[in-house]
Design a protein around this motif. Structure first.
Motif, PDB file in Angstrom:
ATOM      1  N   LEU A  69      82.151  29.266 -33.775  1.00  0.00           N
ATOM      2  CA  LEU A  69      81.028  29.792 -33.003  1.00  0.00           C
ATOM      3  C   LEU A  69      81.277  29.699 -31.505  1.00  0.00           C
ATOM      4  CD1 LEU A  69      78.011  28.400 -35.066  1.00  0.00           C
ATOM      5  CD2 LEU A  69      78.685  30.794 -34.835  1.00  0.00           C
ATOM      6  N   SER A  70      81.716  28.542 -31.036  1.00  0.00           N
ATOM      7  CA  SER A  70      81.942  28.388 -29.598  1.00  0.00           C
ATOM      8  C   SER A  70      83.052  29.305 -29.119  1.00  0.00           C
ATOM      9  CB  SER A  70      82.272  26.924 -29.275  1.00  0.00           C
ATOM     10  OG  SER A  70      83.416  26.486 -30.002  1.00  0.00           O
ATOM     11  N   SER A  81      76.711  30.404 -29.536  1.00  0.00           N
ATOM     12  CA  SER A  81      77.320  29.077 -29.617  1.00  0.00           C
ATOM     13  C   SER A  81      76.419  28.073 -30.325  1.00  0.00           C
ATOM     14  CB  SER A  81      77.673  28.560 -28.209  1.00  0.00           C
ATOM     15  OG  SER A  81      76.511  28.468 -27.412  1.00  0.00           O
ATOM     16  N   GLU A  82      75.107  28.307 -30.282  1.00  0.00           N
ATOM     17  CA  GLU A  82      74.169  27.381 -30.906  1.00  0.00           C
ATOM     18  C   GLU A  82      73.532  27.957 -32.170  1.00  0.00           C
ATOM     19  OE1 GLU A  82      71.442  26.429 -27.795  1.00  0.00           O
ATOM     20  OE2 GLU A  82      73.017  25.729 -26.449  1.00  0.00           O
ATOM     21  N   LEU A  83      74.170  28.957 -32.733  1.00  0.00           N
ATOM     22  CA  LEU A  83      73.661  29.547 -33.974  1.00  0.00           C
ATOM     23  C   LEU A  83      73.640  28.497 -35.077  1.00  0.00           C
ATOM     24  CD1 LEU A  83      72.887  32.588 -34.568  1.00  0.00           C
ATOM     25  CD2 LEU A  83      75.058  32.712 -35.807  1.00  0.00           C
ATOM     26  N   ARG A  84      72.527  28.394 -35.771  1.00  0.00           N
ATOM     27  CA  ARG A  84      72.394  27.395 -36.828  1.00  0.00           C
ATOM     28  C   ARG A  84      72.793  27.975 -38.181  1.00  0.00           C
ATOM     29  NH1 ARG A  84      66.291  25.450 -35.785  1.00  0.00           N
ATOM     30  NH2 ARG A  84      66.089  27.728 -35.733  1.00  0.00           N
ATOM     31  N   ASP A  85      73.030  27.082 -39.115  1.00  0.00           N
ATOM     32  CA  ASP A  85      73.389  27.498 -40.467  1.00  0.00           C
ATOM     33  C   ASP A  85      72.279  28.380 -41.036  1.00  0.00           C
ATOM     34  OD1 ASP A  85      75.243  27.052 -42.850  1.00  0.00           O
ATOM     35  OD2 ASP A  85      73.300  26.505 -43.707  1.00  0.00           O
ATOM     36  N   VAL A 105      77.743  42.750 -37.092  1.00  0.00           N
ATOM     37  CA  VAL A 105      76.684  41.823 -37.485  1.00  0.00           C
ATOM     38  C   VAL A 105      77.365  40.576 -38.027  1.00  0.00           C
ATOM     39  CG1 VAL A 105      74.569  41.525 -38.825  1.00  0.00           C
ATOM     40  CG2 VAL A 105      75.275  43.816 -38.100  1.00  0.00           C
ATOM     41  N   LEU A 106      76.829  39.402 -37.703  1.00  0.00           N
ATOM     42  CA  LEU A 106      77.452  38.157 -38.145  1.00  0.00           C
ATOM     43  C   LEU A 106      76.399  37.209 -38.708  1.00  0.00           C
ATOM     44  CD1 LEU A 106      76.790  35.842 -35.734  1.00  0.00           C
ATOM     45  CD2 LEU A 106      78.387  37.316 -34.496  1.00  0.00           C
ATOM     46  N   THR A 107      76.829  36.399 -39.655  1.00  0.00           N
ATOM     47  CA  THR A 107      75.975  35.383 -40.271  1.00  0.00           C
ATOM     48  C   THR A 107      76.786  34.118 -40.476  1.00  0.00           C
ATOM     49  OG1 THR A 107      74.625  37.013 -41.447  1.00  0.00           O
ATOM     50  CG2 THR A 107      74.612  34.767 -42.305  1.00  0.00           C
ATOM     51  N   ASP A 108      76.252  32.975 -40.029  1.00  0.00           N
ATOM     52  CA  ASP A 108      76.933  31.700 -40.236  1.00  0.00           C
ATOM     53  C   ASP A 108      76.275  30.986 -41.410  1.00  0.00           C
ATOM     54  OD1 ASP A 108      79.062  30.014 -39.097  1.00  0.00           O
ATOM     55  OD2 ASP A 108      77.464  28.528 -38.940  1.00  0.00           O
ATOM     56  N   LEU A 113      81.650  31.858 -40.868  1.00  0.00           N
ATOM     57  CA  LEU A 113      80.976  32.912 -40.124  1.00  0.00           C
ATOM     58  C   LEU A 113      81.430  34.242 -40.716  1.00  0.00           C
ATOM     59  CD1 LEU A 113      79.106  33.482 -37.679  1.00  0.00           C
ATOM     60  CD2 LEU A 113      81.187  33.781 -36.317  1.00  0.00           C
ATOM     61  N   TRP A 114      80.501  34.967 -41.297  1.00  0.00           N
ATOM     62  CA  TRP A 114      80.792  36.259 -41.921  1.00  0.00           C
ATOM     63  C   TRP A 114      80.483  37.372 -40.934  1.00  0.00           C
ATOM     64  CZ3 TRP A 114      83.188  36.331 -46.553  1.00  0.00           C
ATOM     65  CH2 TRP A 114      83.106  35.171 -47.341  1.00  0.00           C
TER      66      TRP A 114
END
Length: 376
Positions: A69-70, A81-85, A105-108, A113-114
């Motif tokens: 993320l970072s 950078s602060e995206l949560r699960d 589009v992204l998902t953690d 991270l997809w």
């Protein structure tokens, strides 16, 4: 050296479903169904009931590593950078001049991270990510064994049993794991009740069967595209060109604003142009919705010029027939073109939908500050 990544994906197994008609030949959409025999009925189902759309031709990337993320935060336009699960976002890769190279589009979720993006652009995005890793603990890899479906409609909430979840995500961009692998993600478009499913490709047929048996109407990409255009959401490569900057395509905004460009994050490639246009200038073009005269015998194509009095004033993007609005299209039009201008797109007369034009003609904050410093 970066490994070569092939963009070629086989036709979706869902094309074998009775009634499936493949997307237009010689386009990326030829790999999935364009409709299943009732294009307008499929759109209506997606708006009024529930419908499932095969978007398995999107390119999927998995990104692992403690710094995923970072690291991605430093080279892309959104603040992640602060995206949560279990959270998602939209993001852009820009070139040095601030022009859009990739929208994704992204998902953690659970340490991965997809990322999913347009199929024909995925290899180039993956190549770029791999080149930018250097020493970071981040590992981008192609994930062709995963695919995307979209579930649309207000009655999607009735399909939780078929999905194997207790309830659908309530917050936009929230994601929840699926018992068979993959996840379910709530999206802000193309309708107010939109969900993406990123699932193992081998499970596409079984999941499709469960959803349709539970009441979801099979809908082709035509339905998705019509609703996307009506929602004024651009598709990179169709509604953008190699000069497009984020401001022109309504991609400015943080996650809470459903945008792809955070205006107050750290440095990234192309940020100077983003800041300059936001603070001091105006984008040269704007993305608008066009209503087209459907009585013409022929139709223009994506990329054709939009003209006013024979003079080119814009570029035509996605053109599609909407079940209520008729022929509509997205177009990048010069900012100086009046909203009520009489336009033409090939043989079709065109008119700008005034509701699609943002009311942002006032001076920029940065410009006002400069004028104050000059005593004006």
């Amino acid at each position: 050296m970066v490994d070569h990544v092939s963009v070629d994906l086989p036709p979706s197994p869902l094309l074998s479903i009775e009634g499936a008609v493949a997307g237009p030949s010689e386009t990326p959409d030829a790999a999935v169904a364009w409709h299943y025999g009732d294009p307008f009925g499929e759109q209506r189902a997606a708006v009024e009931r529930a419908a499932v759309v095969d978007r398995s031709h999107r390119f999927v990337i998995s990104l692992t590593g403690a710094e995923r993320l970072s690291w991605l935060h430093t080279i892309s336009s959104q603040h992640i950078s602060e995206l949560r699960d279990g959270e998602s976002a939209e993001n852009l890769d820009l070139d040095l001049n601030g022009r859009v190279q990739h929208h994704f589009v992204l998902t953690d979720l659970d340490g991965t991270l997809w990322i999913d993006t347009e199929g024909e652009r995925g290899p180039a995005l993956l190549d770029y990510l791999r080149k930018m890793v250097f020493w970071a603990d981040a590992h981008p890899q192609a994930a062709p064994d995963h695919a995307v479906l979209s579930l649309l409609g207000p009655r999607a909430a009735e399909l939780t049993e078929a999905l194997g979840v207790e309830q659908l995500p309530q917050r936009v961009y929230a994601a929840a794991p699926l018992s068979g692998g993959g996840f379910l993600r709530r999206m802000p478009w193309p309708t107010g009740d939109s969900f993406d499913l990123l699932v193992p490709r081998a499970a596409l047929g079984e999941l499709w069967s469960r959803l349709t048996a539970a009441g979801a109407a099979p809908a082709g990409l035509w339905a998705y595209e019509a609703l996307r255009v009506a929602a004024l959401r651009p598709r990179i490569g169709a509604d953008t060109d190699d000069r497009t900057i984020p401001h022109e395509a309504h991609w400015i905004g943080d996650i809470t604003e459903y945008g792809a460009v955070h205006l107050n994050k750290g440095c990234y490639r192309g940020q100077e142009t983003v800041a300059r246009v936001h603070n001091l200038g105006k984008p040269p073009r704007r993305l608008v919705l066009l209503h087209l005269d459907g009585s013409a015998d022929a139709r223009p194509a994506t990329g054709d010029p939009v003209t006013a009095d024979g003079r080119a004033v814009g570029r035509l993007g996605t053109l599609v027939d909407h079940y209520e609005l008729g022929p509509i299209a997205l177009a990048l039009i010069k900012r100086t073109v009046p909203v009520d201008a009489k336009l033409e797109a090939g043989p079709m007369a065109a008119a700008i939908d005034p509701d699609s034009v943002p009311g942002d003609d006032g001076p920029q904050a940065g410009r006002l500050a400069v004028e104050r410093l000059r005593g004006r």
